[in-house]
Design a protein around this motif. Structure first.
Motif, mmCIF file in Angstrom:
data_model
loop_
_atom_site.group_PDB
_atom_site.id
_atom_site.type_symbol
_atom_site.label_atom_id
_atom_site.label_comp_id
_atom_site.label_asym_id
_atom_site.label_seq_id
_atom_site.Cartn_x
_atom_site.Cartn_y
_atom_site.Cartn_z
ATOM 1 N N THR A 117 4.807 -2.549 -2.867
ATOM 2 C CA THR A 117 3.858 -3.351 -3.614
ATOM 3 C C THR A 117 3.644 -2.786 -5.012
ATOM 4 O OG1 THR A 117 1.599 -4.235 -3.632
ATOM 5 C CG2 THR A 117 1.900 -2.056 -2.657
ATOM 6 N N SER A 118 3.360 -3.667 -5.957
ATOM 7 C CA SER A 118 3.139 -3.235 -7.331
ATOM 8 C C SER A 118 1.898 -2.355 -7.450
ATOM 9 C CB SER A 118 3.000 -4.453 -8.255
ATOM 10 O OG SER A 118 1.938 -5.287 -7.841
ATOM 11 N N GLY A 119 0.988 -2.462 -6.489
ATOM 12 C CA GLY A 119 -0.218 -1.649 -6.516
ATOM 13 C C GLY A 119 0.051 -0.169 -6.389
ATOM 14 N N PHE A 141 -6.975 -1.541 -2.634
ATOM 15 C CA PHE A 141 -6.256 -2.625 -3.306
ATOM 16 C C PHE A 141 -7.165 -3.847 -3.279
ATOM 17 C CE2 PHE A 141 -1.871 -0.865 -1.863
ATOM 18 C CZ PHE A 141 -1.974 0.147 -2.803
ATOM 19 N N SER A 143 -8.384 -7.779 -5.270
ATOM 20 C CA SER A 143 -7.985 -8.902 -6.113
ATOM 21 C C SER A 143 -8.921 -9.029 -7.295
ATOM 22 C CB SER A 143 -8.001 -10.199 -5.297
ATOM 23 O OG SER A 143 -7.851 -11.316 -6.144
ATOM 24 N N CYS A 167 -7.120 -0.276 -7.382
ATOM 25 C CA CYS A 167 -5.932 -0.952 -7.899
ATOM 26 C C CYS A 167 -6.223 -2.445 -7.847
ATOM 27 C CB CYS A 167 -4.703 -0.629 -7.060
ATOM 28 S SG CYS A 167 -4.183 1.073 -7.192
ATOM 29 N N TYR A 169 -5.229 -6.274 -8.563
ATOM 30 C CA TYR A 169 -4.180 -7.262 -8.780
ATOM 31 C C TYR A 169 -4.780 -8.492 -9.467
ATOM 32 C CZ TYR A 169 -1.467 -4.820 -5.084
ATOM 33 O OH TYR A 169 -0.786 -3.895 -4.318
ATOM 34 N N ASN A 223 -0.602 -10.991 -17.990
ATOM 35 C CA ASN A 223 -0.041 -10.919 -16.654
ATOM 36 C C ASN A 223 1.485 -10.937 -16.741
ATOM 37 O OD1 ASN A 223 -2.219 -10.860 -14.710
ATOM 38 N ND2 ASN A 223 -2.787 -12.879 -15.452
ATOM 39 N N MET A 226 -0.917 -4.551 -13.530
ATOM 40 C CA MET A 226 -1.774 -3.875 -12.559
ATOM 41 C C MET A 226 -2.847 -3.108 -13.303
ATOM 42 S SD MET A 226 -1.247 -4.390 -9.366
ATOM 43 C CE MET A 226 -2.472 -3.134 -9.005
#
Length: 258
Positions: A117-119, A141, A143, A167, A169, A223, A226
């Motif tokens: 995951t990009s996180g 993590f 949103s 983190c 997203y 966008n 992160m």
């Protein structure tokens, strides 16, 4: 025999695909792929494979989630091997759980192939460890599309006081509100924060600041980015490596997907 593979394609660097994920691409009759996957991965699909773009960007979806669900079931019902290629990990803000629910309800065999995951990947490529014995023993993590309603204060209070590293997203658009809410609910305004744009790719850019300075510093960031919040961000000064690379990557000649 028909089967659907819900595959995490990783955060952007094509070499971060898992071996099982690559195999699912190579055996696919149909690939339904998202906006954030690296197009290089599609070159490993069979020549006969049908490629279906399902990309979503803020306020613009090429296909609705319901349509994607229907396509997965439609192709599987034809006896095809279907690979659903999703950025990052399918079960972390990837709607993989929703797609798996539909497949399970209709009795369609499927497998989940986790991805990086990009996180976790974007901070790592920016030189920011999410946990560190001297700085952080917890990470969340979350949103950037924040909750609404009467539970909002409890939500932000928990994030501000209960977790060392955040983190976030999909949070660029709401960055001012995120910083304001964290400060209002007890996070120190001098808390370090970083935004990593297109993490793990050649286009990676990183901006750092504090909760009270980052809005101006990151005014041009877009966008996908992160957001990492916490004392671990200070380690970037010593640990940043990817954006300073001036040698050939370790896997230049021996990459799995090369």
């Amino acid at each position: 025999m028909s089967r659907v593979y819900l595959v995490g394609a990783g955060p952007g660097d094509p070499d971060l695909i898992t071996v099982k994920g690559l195999k699912a691409i190579q055996k696919a009759d149909v690939i339904l792929y998202d906006r954030l996957i690296n197009d290089e991965l599609l070159s490993h699909a069979p020549n006969y494979a049908e490629l279906v773009y399902c990309g979503k960007s803020p306020n613009q979806h090429s296909l609705t989630q319901e349509k994607i669900n229907d396509l997965l079931c439609f192709y599987a019902s034809q006896g095809k091997v279907v690979t659903r290629l999703k950025g990052g990990d399918p079960f972390i803000f990837g709607r993989g759980g929703e797609e798996a629910e539909v497949l399970a309800k209709r009795g369609i065999p499927f497998e989940i192939v986790p991805g990086i995951t990009s996180g976790s990947a974007a901070p790592a490529y920016a030189g920011i460890p999410l946990t560190h014995r001297n700085y952080s023993s917890s990470v969340a993590f979350v949103s950037g599309v924040t909750k609404t309603g009467e539970e909002l204060d409890k939500y932000w209070e928990h994030l501000a006081k209960g977790v060392d590293t955040l983190c976030v997203y999909m949070g660029v658009k709401n960055l001012p509100d995120i910083c304001e809410q964290l400060i209002r609910h007890g996070r120190n305004p001098s808390t370090p924060i970083a935004l990593v744009h297109w993490g793990t790719t050649e286009s990676q850019q990183t901006v750092t600041g504090t909760l009270e300075t980052i809005i101006e510093k990151a005014s041009k960031m877009k966008n996908p980015s992160m957001i990492i919040i916490g004392e671990v961000v200070t380690l970037r000064e010593k640990l940043q490596w990817f954006e300073q690379l001036n040698v050939e990557p370790l896997d230049q000649e021996h990459a799995i997907v090369g």
